[in-house]
Design a protein around this motif. Structure first.
Motif, PDB file in Angstrom:
ATOM      1  N   PHE A   1       0.822  -1.209   0.000  1.00 39.30           N
ATOM      2  CA  PHE A   1       0.000   0.000   0.000  1.00 39.30           C
ATOM      3  C   PHE A   1       0.858   1.262   0.000  1.00 39.30           C
ATOM      4  O   PHE A   1       1.841   1.370   0.723  1.00 39.30           O
ATOM      5  N   THR A   2       0.472   2.228  -0.829  1.00 39.27           N
ATOM      6  CA  THR A   2       0.896   3.621  -0.705  1.00 39.27           C
ATOM      7  C   THR A   2      -0.315   4.475  -1.051  1.00 39.27           C
ATOM      8  O   THR A   2      -1.282   3.991  -1.664  1.00 39.27           O
ATOM      9  N   ALA A   3      -0.267   5.747  -0.714  1.00 43.37           N
ATOM     10  CA  ALA A   3      -1.392   6.632  -1.007  1.00 43.37           C
ATOM     11  C   ALA A   3      -1.646   6.717  -2.508  1.00 43.37           C
ATOM     12  O   ALA A   3      -2.800   6.698  -2.963  1.00 43.37           O
ATOM     13  N   ASP A   4      -0.583   6.821  -3.311  1.00 43.80           N
ATOM     14  CA  ASP A   4      -0.748   6.912  -4.758  1.00 43.80           C
ATOM     15  C   ASP A   4      -1.295   5.617  -5.341  1.00 43.80           C
ATOM     16  O   ASP A   4      -2.136   5.631  -6.259  1.00 43.80           O
ATOM     17  N   ARG A   5      -0.823   4.495  -4.842  1.00 48.00           N
ATOM     18  CA  ARG A   5      -1.335   3.217  -5.346  1.00 48.00           C
ATOM     19  C   ARG A   5      -2.827   3.073  -5.058  1.00 48.00           C
ATOM     20  O   ARG A   5      -3.579   2.564  -5.891  1.00 48.00           O
ATOM     21  N   LYS A   6      -3.243   3.501  -3.888  1.00 45.50           N
ATOM     22  CA  LYS A   6      -4.665   3.409  -3.557  1.00 45.50           C
ATOM     23  C   LYS A   6      -5.510   4.192  -4.563  1.00 45.50           C
ATOM     24  O   LYS A   6      -6.570   3.721  -4.996  1.00 45.50           O
ATOM     25  N   ILE A   7      -5.057   5.378  -4.951  1.00 39.59           N
ATOM     26  CA  ILE A   7      -5.796   6.172  -5.929  1.00 39.59           C
ATOM     27  C   ILE A   7      -5.837   5.456  -7.274  1.00 39.59           C
ATOM     28  O   ILE A   7      -6.870   5.434  -7.960  1.00 39.59           O
ATOM     29  N   ALA A   8      -4.723   4.847  -7.653  1.00 40.35           N
ATOM     30  CA  ALA A   8      -4.705   4.064  -8.898  1.00 40.35           C
ATOM     31  C   ALA A   8      -5.705   2.920  -8.827  1.00 40.35           C
ATOM     32  O   ALA A   8      -6.424   2.639  -9.805  1.00 40.35           O
ATOM     33  N   TRP A   9      -5.783   2.254  -7.687  1.00 45.52           N
ATOM     34  CA  TRP A   9      -6.715   1.132  -7.522  1.00 45.52           C
ATOM     35  C   TRP A   9      -8.161   1.592  -7.641  1.00 45.52           C
ATOM     36  O   TRP A   9      -8.995   0.895  -8.228  1.00 45.52           O
ATOM     37  N   MET A  10      -8.468   2.775  -7.079  1.00 48.88           N
ATOM     38  CA  MET A  10      -9.836   3.285  -7.177  1.00 48.88           C
ATOM     39  C   MET A  10     -10.201   3.572  -8.631  1.00 48.88           C
ATOM     40  O   MET A  10     -11.314   3.279  -9.083  1.00 48.88           O
ATOM     41  N   ASN A  11      -9.271   4.143  -9.389  1.00 44.88           N
ATOM     42  CA  ASN A  11      -9.537   4.380 -10.799  1.00 44.88           C
ATOM     43  C   ASN A  11      -9.711   3.071 -11.564  1.00 44.88           C
ATOM     44  O   ASN A  11     -10.534   2.979 -12.479  1.00 44.88           O
ATOM     45  N   ARG A  12      -8.936   2.055 -11.197  1.00 46.27           N
ATOM     46  CA  ARG A  12      -9.089   0.761 -11.854  1.00 46.27           C
ATOM     47  C   ARG A  12     -10.459   0.144 -11.562  1.00 46.27           C
ATOM     48  O   ARG A  12     -11.077  -0.475 -12.438  1.00 46.27           O
ATOM     49  N   LEU A  13     -10.936   0.279 -10.329  1.00 49.90           N
ATOM     50  CA  LEU A  13     -12.281  -0.214 -10.014  1.00 49.90           C
ATOM     51  C   LEU A  13     -13.327   0.515 -10.847  1.00 49.90           C
ATOM     52  O   LEU A  13     -14.262  -0.106 -11.378  1.00 49.90           O
ATOM     53  N   ILE A  14     -13.179   1.825 -10.967  1.00 52.31           N
ATOM     54  CA  ILE A  14     -14.115   2.606 -11.780  1.00 52.31           C
ATOM     55  C   ILE A  14     -14.059   2.146 -13.236  1.00 52.31           C
ATOM     56  O   ILE A  14     -15.090   2.032 -13.905  1.00 52.31           O
ATOM     57  N   ALA A  15     -12.850   1.873 -13.722  1.00 49.69           N
ATOM     58  CA  ALA A  15     -12.700   1.397 -15.104  1.00 49.69           C
ATOM     59  C   ALA A  15     -13.434   0.073 -15.321  1.00 49.69           C
ATOM     60  O   ALA A  15     -13.943  -0.191 -16.418  1.00 49.69           O
ATOM     61  N   GLU A  16     -13.480  -0.761 -14.285  1.00 47.40           N
ATOM     62  CA  GLU A  16     -14.190  -2.032 -14.396  1.00 47.40           C
ATOM     63  C   GLU A  16     -15.697  -1.815 -14.576  1.00 47.40           C
ATOM     64  O   GLU A  16     -16.388  -2.649 -15.163  1.00 47.40           O
ATOM     65  N   VAL A  17     -16.196  -0.711 -14.064  1.00 52.04           N
ATOM     66  CA  VAL A  17     -17.627  -0.403 -14.172  1.00 52.04           C
ATOM     67  C   VAL A  17     -17.907   0.387 -15.440  1.00 52.04           C
ATOM     68  O   VAL A  17     -18.775   0.044 -16.242  1.00 52.04           O
ATOM     69  N   GLY A  18     -17.162   1.490 -15.629  1.00 53.96           N
ATOM     70  CA  GLY A  18     -17.355   2.348 -16.794  1.00 53.96           C
ATOM     71  C   GLY A  18     -17.832   3.735 -16.423  1.00 53.96           C
ATOM     72  O   GLY A  18     -18.120   4.038 -15.263  1.00 53.96           O
ATOM     73  N   ASP A  19     -17.901   4.596 -17.425  1.00 57.06           N
ATOM     74  CA  ASP A  19     -18.377   5.958 -17.237  1.00 57.06           C
ATOM     75  C   ASP A  19     -19.888   5.997 -17.079  1.00 57.06           C
ATOM     76  O   ASP A  19     -20.593   5.021 -17.358  1.00 57.06           O
ATOM     77  N   ASN A  20     -20.356   7.166 -16.626  1.00 57.70           N
ATOM     78  CA  ASN A  20     -21.796   7.460 -16.525  1.00 57.70           C
ATOM     79  C   ASN A  20     -22.498   6.601 -15.476  1.00 57.70           C
ATOM     80  O   ASN A  20     -23.622   6.127 -15.677  1.00 57.70           O
ATOM     81  N   PHE A  21     -21.812   6.435 -14.347  1.00 64.52           N
ATOM     82  CA  PHE A  21     -22.392   5.792 -13.170  1.00 64.52           C
ATOM     83  C   PHE A  21     -22.116   6.657 -11.945  1.00 64.52           C
ATOM     84  O   PHE A  21     -21.131   7.402 -11.896  1.00 64.52           O
ATOM     85  N   TRP A  22     -22.985   6.525 -10.946  1.00 63.45           N
ATOM     86  CA  TRP A  22     -22.742   7.146  -9.643  1.00 63.45           C
ATOM     87  C   TRP A  22     -21.886   6.202  -8.803  1.00 63.45           C
ATOM     88  O   TRP A  22     -22.102   4.990  -8.800  1.00 63.45           O
ATOM     89  N   PHE A  23     -20.930   6.775  -8.094  1.00 72.53           N
ATOM     90  CA  PHE A  23     -20.055   6.009  -7.220  1.00 72.53           C
ATOM     91  C   PHE A  23     -20.055   6.623  -5.817  1.00 72.53           C
ATOM     92  O   PHE A  23     -20.238   7.837  -5.651  1.00 72.53           O
ATOM     93  N   LEU A  24     -19.832   5.764  -4.843  1.00 73.36           N
ATOM     94  CA  LEU A  24     -19.588   6.189  -3.466  1.00 73.36           C
ATOM     95  C   LEU A  24     -18.223   5.637  -3.080  1.00 73.36           C
ATOM     96  O   LEU A  24     -18.058   4.426  -2.930  1.00 73.36           O
ATOM     97  N   MET A  25     -17.233   6.522  -2.980  1.00 74.76           N
ATOM     98  CA  MET A  25     -15.854   6.113  -2.704  1.00 74.76           C
ATOM     99  C   MET A  25     -15.528   6.433  -1.249  1.00 74.76           C
ATOM    100  O   MET A  25     -15.454   7.598  -0.856  1.00 74.76           O
ATOM    101  N   VAL A  26     -15.347   5.376  -0.448  1.00 65.65           N
ATOM    102  CA  VAL A  26     -15.121   5.553   0.984  1.00 65.65           C
ATOM    103  C   VAL A  26     -14.021   4.607   1.459  1.00 65.65           C
ATOM    104  O   VAL A  26     -13.724   3.606   0.812  1.00 65.65           O
ATOM    105  N   ASP A  27     -13.439   4.934   2.609  1.00 66.67           N
ATOM    106  CA  ASP A  27     -12.537   4.018   3.296  1.00 66.67           C
ATOM    107  C   ASP A  27     -13.368   3.116   4.215  1.00 66.67           C
ATOM    108  O   ASP A  27     -14.522   3.439   4.543  1.00 66.67           O
ATOM    109  N   SER A  28     -12.761   2.035   4.665  1.00 64.28           N
ATOM    110  CA  SER A  28     -13.510   1.067   5.479  1.00 64.28           C
ATOM    111  C   SER A  28     -13.815   1.579   6.887  1.00 64.28           C
ATOM    112  O   SER A  28     -14.576   0.945   7.616  1.00 64.28           O
ATOM    113  N   ASP A  29     -13.232   2.723   7.271  1.00 62.50           N
ATOM    114  CA  ASP A  29     -13.551   3.319   8.576  1.00 62.50           C
ATOM    115  C   ASP A  29     -14.445   4.551   8.435  1.00 62.50           C
ATOM    116  O   ASP A  29     -14.619   5.309   9.377  1.00 62.50           O
ATOM    117  N   GLU A  30     -15.025   4.749   7.240  1.00 60.42           N
ATOM    118  CA  GLU A  30     -15.889   5.900   6.980  1.00 60.42           C
ATOM    119  C   GLU A  30     -17.322   5.441   6.722  1.00 60.42           C
ATOM    120  O   GLU A  30     -17.572   4.645   5.823  1.00 60.42           O
TER     121      GLU A  30
END
Length: 363
Positions: free
Chosen positions: A142-171
């Motif tokens: 884990f690094t902070a930059d890698r986490k952001i890359a992972w979030m973008n990759r998850l979004i890429a798996e879904v695609g554009d034009n969707f609503w997302f809720l991006m949270v940490d597991s303690d939020e």
């Protein structure tokens, strides 16, 4: 002098564009899995360069090369476009994850996407058993930059034009009248008002006792039920809403960003460059700060171990300076508490209205 500065900046960006094009034209994990998305995401990362994000290349390199093992056999359900898809990176949070899932299901979330970063405490095993969850496993440290890359990759798996809720597991997301209005009704209200994002603020949750002492056998939500009501400062900046303050400012003196855009509609020109804002910045201008992120970060020994790990590895932003401050403040004062007779209030749906930076979208 100004013209020379502009020329240097333009030259720097041209060099960056060339470097980015070269990265995307190479042989990489993302291009093999999603060749149809290469041009789409290359344009998105061009946006990061255009907005002068210094973190572009560490993020894009991880985005392109990281290997995700998809553990779940089910596919992403995309039929309910008004209900946000929750995305989250997680590691070793077994003491919170059952409460997390219960909370978001109650809000109306039906689809969960997790990147599990090699959990060893049962978190991974729990998640793969959930019927509404897709789990990707990632072995990269884990690094902070890698986490952001992972979030973008998850979004890429879904695609554009969707609503997302991006949270940490303690939020844990809350908003005024969330006991009356589900998350899809919140999204519908955003659509009615023309909002593509909503402002969010982290509300650190605490008990009347010391930090990190919760009994894991107890429900930490019932125990850590206080928050600050009036110690926040909001400014509007070029990246959007910025909130600082809260109990961490009161006790540790830290100037941490507490603001995020946890709920957002992701379009073709959007990208996530940070946990705290999105690009293009302009879509975050003039949107209300309606969401509270109940932040259970200082609960028990597992959380304290994460602070120590962050200090030792420097895995978070600025070499984990934030976590070093926490460690130094706590190690010599084991009775340190966030509770304040002046600033603390008990969290309820009614008391959320007393948090001076949060407004209701339903009024």
């Amino acid at each position: 002098m100004k013209s020379e500065t502009k020329i240097r900046e333009k030259t720097r960006k041209v060099v960056q564009y060339i470097k980015l094009k070269k990265l995307f034209s190479g042989d990489n994990e993302f291009s093999k899995i999603h060749p149809e998305l290469v041009d789409v995401w290359k344009k998105k990362f061009y946006q990061m360069i255009r907005y002068s994000s210094e973190r572009t290349f560490p993020i894009v390199e991880e985005f392109l090369t990281v290997h995700f093992d998809k553990i779940s056999s089910r596919e992403i359900q995309k039929s309910e476009k008004q209900i946000p898809i929750l995305i989250c990176a997680i590691k070793n949070d077994i003491e919170k994850i059952t409460h997390f899932m219960e909370h978001y299901r109650k809000l109306g979330i039906r689809e969960f996407l997790f990147v599990d970063n090699m959990s060893t405490d049962g978190t991974f095993e729990y998640l793969v058993q959930q019927p509404d969850t897709i789990v990707y496993q990632c072995q990269n440290p884990f690094t902070a930059d890698r986490k952001i890359a992972w979030m973008n990759r998850l979004i890429a798996e879904v695609g554009d034009n969707f609503w997302f809720l991006m949270v940490d597991s303690d939020e844990f997301v809350t908003y005024i009248d969330c006991d009356k209005y589900s998350i899809d009704e919140l999204v519908n209200k955003c659509k009615q008002k023309g909002y593509k994002r909503l402002g969010s603020v982290m509300l650190d949750m605490y008990s009347k006792g010391p930090l990190f002492i919760s009994d894991v056998k107890k429900n930490f939500i019932d125990e850590f039920k206080y928050m600050d009501k009036d110690t926040y400062k909001v400014t509007n900046e070029n990246i959007g809403i910025k909130v600082k303050g809260g109990p961490r400012k009161r006790i540790f003196g830290t100037e941490m960003k507490l603001s995020k855009y946890a709920l957002f509609y992701f379009e073709s020109d959007d990208i996530v460059p940070s946990a705290h804002y999105l690009i293009p910045h302009e879509k975050g201008y003039n949107v209300p700060l309606c969401i509270g992120l109940l932040h259970y970060k200082f609960i028990n020994q597992s959380d304290y171990i994460k602070v120590i790990e962050a200090v030792e590895t420097g895995m978070h932003s600025n070499n984990s300076e934030e976590y070093k401050t926490y460690f130094e403040g706590i190690k010599d004062n084991k009775t340190l508490s966030f509770y304040s007779e002046e600033h603390s209030i008990l969290y309820t749906q009614d008391s959320l209205k007393k948090v001076d930076v949060i407004v209701s979208i339903f009024e």
